[in-house]
Design a protein around this motif. Structure first.
Motif, PDB file in Angstrom:
ATOM      1  N   THR A  30      -6.272   0.757  -4.277  1.00 25.76           N
ATOM      2  CA  THR A  30      -6.552  -0.029  -3.998  1.00 25.76           C
ATOM      3  C   THR A  30      -7.484  -0.269  -2.409  1.00 25.76           C
ATOM      4  O   THR A  30      -6.659   0.493  -2.355  1.00 25.76           O
ATOM      5  CB  THR A  30      -5.414  -0.847  -4.330  1.00 25.76           C
ATOM      6  OG1 THR A  30      -4.407  -0.549  -5.346  1.00 25.76           O
ATOM      7  CG2 THR A  30      -5.645  -2.059  -4.301  1.00 25.76           C
ATOM      8  N   GLY A  74      -2.774   2.357  -7.985  1.00 30.37           N
ATOM      9  CA  GLY A  74      -3.869   1.435  -8.214  1.00 30.37           C
ATOM     10  C   GLY A  74      -3.465  -0.178  -9.674  1.00 30.37           C
ATOM     11  O   GLY A  74      -1.915   0.048  -9.721  1.00 30.37           O
ATOM     12  N   MET A  75      -4.222  -0.862  -9.738  1.00 30.79           N
ATOM     13  CA  MET A  75      -3.958  -1.521 -10.954  1.00 30.79           C
ATOM     14  C   MET A  75      -5.280  -2.262 -12.012  1.00 30.79           C
ATOM     15  O   MET A  75      -5.970  -1.561 -11.681  1.00 30.79           O
ATOM     16  CB  MET A  75      -3.852  -3.151  -9.912  1.00 30.79           C
ATOM     17  CG  MET A  75      -2.494  -3.583  -8.817  1.00 30.79           C
ATOM     18  SD  MET A  75      -2.819  -4.956  -8.643  1.00 30.79           S
ATOM     19  CE  MET A  75      -3.706  -4.139  -6.670  1.00 30.79           C
ATOM     20  N   GLY A  78       1.220  -1.250  -0.033  1.00 29.75           N
ATOM     21  CA  GLY A  78       0.155  -0.285   0.199  1.00 29.75           C
ATOM     22  C   GLY A  78       0.922   1.200  -0.547  1.00 29.75           C
ATOM     23  O   GLY A  78       0.353   2.189  -0.596  1.00 29.75           O
ATOM     24  N   PHE A 138       5.737 -12.181  -9.858  1.00 29.30           N
ATOM     25  CA  PHE A 138       5.163 -11.006 -10.735  1.00 29.30           C
ATOM     26  C   PHE A 138       5.312  -9.655  -9.653  1.00 29.30           C
ATOM     27  O   PHE A 138       4.955  -9.270  -8.876  1.00 29.30           O
ATOM     28  CB  PHE A 138       3.031 -11.310 -10.690  1.00 29.30           C
ATOM     29  CG  PHE A 138       2.619 -10.385 -11.083  1.00 29.30           C
ATOM     30  CD1 PHE A 138       2.971  -8.926 -12.353  1.00 29.30           C
ATOM     31  CD2 PHE A 138       1.659  -9.323 -10.268  1.00 29.30           C
ATOM     32  CE1 PHE A 138       1.592  -8.469 -13.105  1.00 29.30           C
ATOM     33  CE2 PHE A 138       1.003  -8.372 -10.761  1.00 29.30           C
ATOM     34  CZ  PHE A 138       1.789  -7.842 -12.161  1.00 29.30           C
ATOM     35  N   SER A 139       5.703  -8.378 -10.482  1.00 34.66           N
ATOM     36  CA  SER A 139       5.965  -7.527  -9.783  1.00 34.66           C
ATOM     37  C   SER A 139       6.336  -6.417 -10.595  1.00 34.66           C
ATOM     38  O   SER A 139       6.928  -6.046 -12.783  1.00 34.66           O
ATOM     39  CB  SER A 139       7.186  -7.119  -9.026  1.00 34.66           C
ATOM     40  OG  SER A 139       7.563  -5.975  -8.289  1.00 34.66           O
ATOM     41  N   THR A 140       5.566  -4.947 -11.010  1.00 34.51           N
ATOM     42  CA  THR A 140       6.117  -4.236 -11.310  1.00 34.51           C
ATOM     43  C   THR A 140       6.796  -3.139 -11.140  1.00 34.51           C
ATOM     44  O   THR A 140       6.693  -1.706 -11.838  1.00 34.51           O
ATOM     45  CB  THR A 140       4.815  -3.596 -11.382  1.00 34.51           C
ATOM     46  OG1 THR A 140       4.502  -3.238 -10.204  1.00 34.51           O
ATOM     47  CG2 THR A 140       3.922  -3.906 -11.508  1.00 34.51           C
ATOM     48  N   LYS A 141       7.703  -3.787  -9.740  1.00 32.25           N
ATOM     49  CA  LYS A 141       8.611  -2.358  -9.038  1.00 32.25           C
ATOM     50  C   LYS A 141      10.017  -2.765  -9.647  1.00 32.25           C
ATOM     51  O   LYS A 141      10.690  -2.156  -9.394  1.00 32.25           O
ATOM     52  CB  LYS A 141       8.862  -2.357  -7.815  1.00 32.25           C
ATOM     53  CG  LYS A 141       7.338  -2.390  -7.387  1.00 32.25           C
ATOM     54  CD  LYS A 141       7.046  -3.001  -5.953  1.00 32.25           C
ATOM     55  CE  LYS A 141       5.011  -2.993  -5.444  1.00 32.25           C
ATOM     56  NZ  LYS A 141       4.845  -3.244  -3.919  1.00 32.25           N
ATOM     57  N   GLY A 143      11.396  -4.867  -6.550  1.00 29.81           N
ATOM     58  CA  GLY A 143      10.175  -5.184  -6.339  1.00 29.81           C
ATOM     59  C   GLY A 143      10.233  -7.317  -6.213  1.00 29.81           C
ATOM     60  O   GLY A 143      11.369  -7.630  -7.058  1.00 29.81           O
ATOM     61  N   MET A 150       2.213 -13.915  -3.151  1.00 27.72           N
ATOM     62  CA  MET A 150       2.210 -15.207  -3.209  1.00 27.72           C
ATOM     63  C   MET A 150       2.297 -15.610  -1.624  1.00 27.72           C
ATOM     64  O   MET A 150       0.806 -16.463  -1.256  1.00 27.72           O
ATOM     65  CB  MET A 150       3.257 -15.721  -4.311  1.00 27.72           C
ATOM     66  CG  MET A 150       3.412 -17.485  -3.784  1.00 27.72           C
ATOM     67  SD  MET A 150       4.530 -18.026  -4.801  1.00 27.72           S
ATOM     68  CE  MET A 150       5.677 -17.450  -4.192  1.00 27.72           C
ATOM     69  N   GLY A 168       8.331  -9.693  -6.000  1.00 29.68           N
ATOM     70  CA  GLY A 168       6.919 -10.390  -6.731  1.00 29.68           C
ATOM     71  C   GLY A 168       7.165 -11.346  -5.889  1.00 29.68           C
ATOM     72  O   GLY A 168       5.468 -13.063  -6.670  1.00 29.68           O
ATOM     73  N   GLY A 216       5.547 -11.401  -2.273  1.00 23.26           N
ATOM     74  CA  GLY A 216       4.917 -10.811  -0.913  1.00 23.26           C
ATOM     75  C   GLY A 216       3.531 -11.203  -1.195  1.00 23.26           C
ATOM     76  O   GLY A 216       3.130 -11.943  -0.281  1.00 23.26           O
TER      77      GLY A 216
HETATM   78  P1  ADP Z   1       6.255  -6.649  -5.127  1.00 19.42           P
HETATM   79  O1  ADP Z   1       5.834  -6.028  -3.973  1.00 19.42           O
HETATM   80  O2  ADP Z   1       8.236  -6.937  -4.738  1.00 19.42           O
HETATM   81  O3  ADP Z   1       6.276  -6.190  -5.613  1.00 19.42           O
HETATM   82  P2  ADP Z   1       3.910  -8.569  -4.528  1.00 19.42           P
HETATM   83  O4  ADP Z   1       3.908  -9.387  -4.625  1.00 19.42           O
HETATM   84  O5  ADP Z   1       3.789  -7.957  -3.124  1.00 19.42           O
HETATM   85  O6  ADP Z   1       5.562  -7.454  -5.006  1.00 19.42           O
HETATM   86  O7  ADP Z   1       2.911  -7.661  -5.180  1.00 19.42           O
HETATM   87  C1  ADP Z   1       3.049  -7.603  -7.084  1.00 19.42           C
HETATM   88  C2  ADP Z   1       2.634  -6.697  -7.608  1.00 19.42           C
HETATM   89  O8  ADP Z   1       1.483  -6.282  -6.968  1.00 19.42           O
HETATM   90  C3  ADP Z   1       3.176  -4.970  -7.298  1.00 19.42           C
HETATM   91  O9  ADP Z   1       4.576  -4.989  -7.772  1.00 19.42           O
HETATM   92  C4  ADP Z   1       2.414  -4.000  -7.983  1.00 19.42           C
HETATM   93  O10 ADP Z   1       1.981  -3.943  -9.154  1.00 19.42           O
HETATM   94  C5  ADP Z   1       0.646  -5.617  -7.422  1.00 19.42           C
HETATM   95  N1  ADP Z   1       0.579  -3.934  -6.291  1.00 19.42           N
HETATM   96  C6  ADP Z   1       0.135  -5.183  -5.140  1.00 19.42           C
HETATM   97  N2  ADP Z   1      -0.362  -4.618  -4.156  1.00 19.42           N
HETATM   98  C7  ADP Z   1      -0.707  -3.464  -4.699  1.00 19.42           C
HETATM   99  C8  ADP Z   1      -1.110  -1.841  -4.323  1.00 19.42           C
HETATM  100  N3  ADP Z   1      -2.278  -1.945  -3.038  1.00 19.42           N
HETATM  101  N4  ADP Z   1      -1.317  -1.006  -5.228  1.00 19.42           N
HETATM  102  C9  ADP Z   1      -1.342  -0.956  -6.159  1.00 19.42           C
HETATM  103  N5  ADP Z   1      -0.619  -2.729  -6.850  1.00 19.42           N
HETATM  104  C10 ADP Z   1      -0.234  -3.118  -6.017  1.00 19.42           C
END
Ligand code: ADP
Ligand code: MG
Length: 274
Positions: free
Chosen positions: A264, A214-215, A183, A228-231, A235, A241, A237, A239
């Protein structure tokens, strides 16, 4: 439509409704529509089942890998830490240089923490299941995350009701911290993260709301998929899971609502432990 056409034909042109007319306009069309809907629905179901299987297979592979890696890496880490500790107590090393050793030990502890945090999903059965006070657990998680929130100029607000659920405290902390961290990371230019713990009938609910990036639907569906991570480099990816796994083992459920650019809301529900 077919019925109206038939009625229209009968009254406008005084055509009698014969059996053939009935079959060709009402029965066949209705059956045809039903058939098409049925095929479409079962196709959709098949598709989603396929996705589920693929996802489960990935989790399986990662779990096995994680279990062996965490074991193999922990042992050398522990040994190294022990020897560093010994060096730290040695009189032959000048005080000024002991600082390096302290840093090295801290870093090793951090590595050990990461292994512990991310690799618990290798053991889905929670050990030591106890009665957890939801309010206390959430407060504990918030305390852990406060420095991180401050660093990101995120304000935390919470509204907590006291109630009890069943689970393992360490694993539940991991769920909360991972969700809170996500978050906060979703609000790169600051914002407010609200956490609520409430009782609704026989369920204890935890709601975590951010007003971050958001997503989209695609991202939301892939949530919980390993890696799966957008960071990018920031990140792992892993967490979400871990979160999904632990919630499943606690007989809980997770619901994710998200709108791109708006934020979100994640809602967890667990059976109350009375
Ligand atoms: P990480 O945080 O290491 O990228 P996570 O499994 O925790 O891996 O999350 C995966 C992906 O889900 C994130 O990279 C992000 O794109 C998306 N995501 C998770 N929680 C949120 C949120 N609260 N708001 C927006 N995107 C989120
Ligand atoms: Mg995360």
């Amino acid at each position: 439509m077919s019925t109206w056409i038939i009625v229209g034909v009968k009254f406008l042109f005084h055509v009698p409704i014969t059996i053939e007319l009935f079959f060709s306009y009402i029965l066949i069309q209705t059956l045809g529509i039903l058939l098409i809907v049925y095929i479409m629905e079962s196709n959709k179901e098949k598709q989603s089942l396929l996705y589920k299987i693929i996802r489960m297979e990935k989790v399986e592979v990662v779990s096995h890998l994680a279990a062996s890696i965490s074991h193999e890496i922990r042992n050398p880490l522990t040994t190294t830490r022990g020897f560093l500790q010994l060096l730290n107590e040695s009189k032959a090393i000048p005080e000024a240089e002991k600082g390096y050793l302290t840093v090295a030990i801290q870093e090793l502890d951090q590595a050990e923490r990461i292994i512990r945090d991310y690799l618990t999903f290798a053991k889905p059965t929670t050990e030591e299941i106890e009665s957890l006070n939801l309010k206390k657990e959430i407060e504990r998680a918030i305390n852990i995350i406060v420095p991180f929130a401050n660093m990101n100029i995120v304000e935390l607000s919470s509204e907590l009701e006291s109630c009890y659920i069943k689970g393992n405290a360490g694993l539940f902390q991991q769920v909360l911290v991972n969700l809170l961290k996500n978050g906060i990371e979703a609000m790169p230019s600051g914002g407010t993260l609200s956490i609520a713990g409430t009782v609704e009938k026989t369920l204890a609910k935890v709601t975590i709301t951010d007003n971050g990036v958001g997503m989209n639907d695609l991202q939301r569906n892939r949530l919980g998929e390993p890696y799966f991570s957008t960071k990018e480099t920031k990140g792992t990816g892993l967490g979400m899971m871990v979160v999904f796994r632990i919630i499943e083992s606690m007989n809980g459920s997770i619901n994710i609502e998200s709108e791109q650019g708006k934020g979100t809301r994640i809602t967890l529900a667990f059976p109350l432990n009375i």
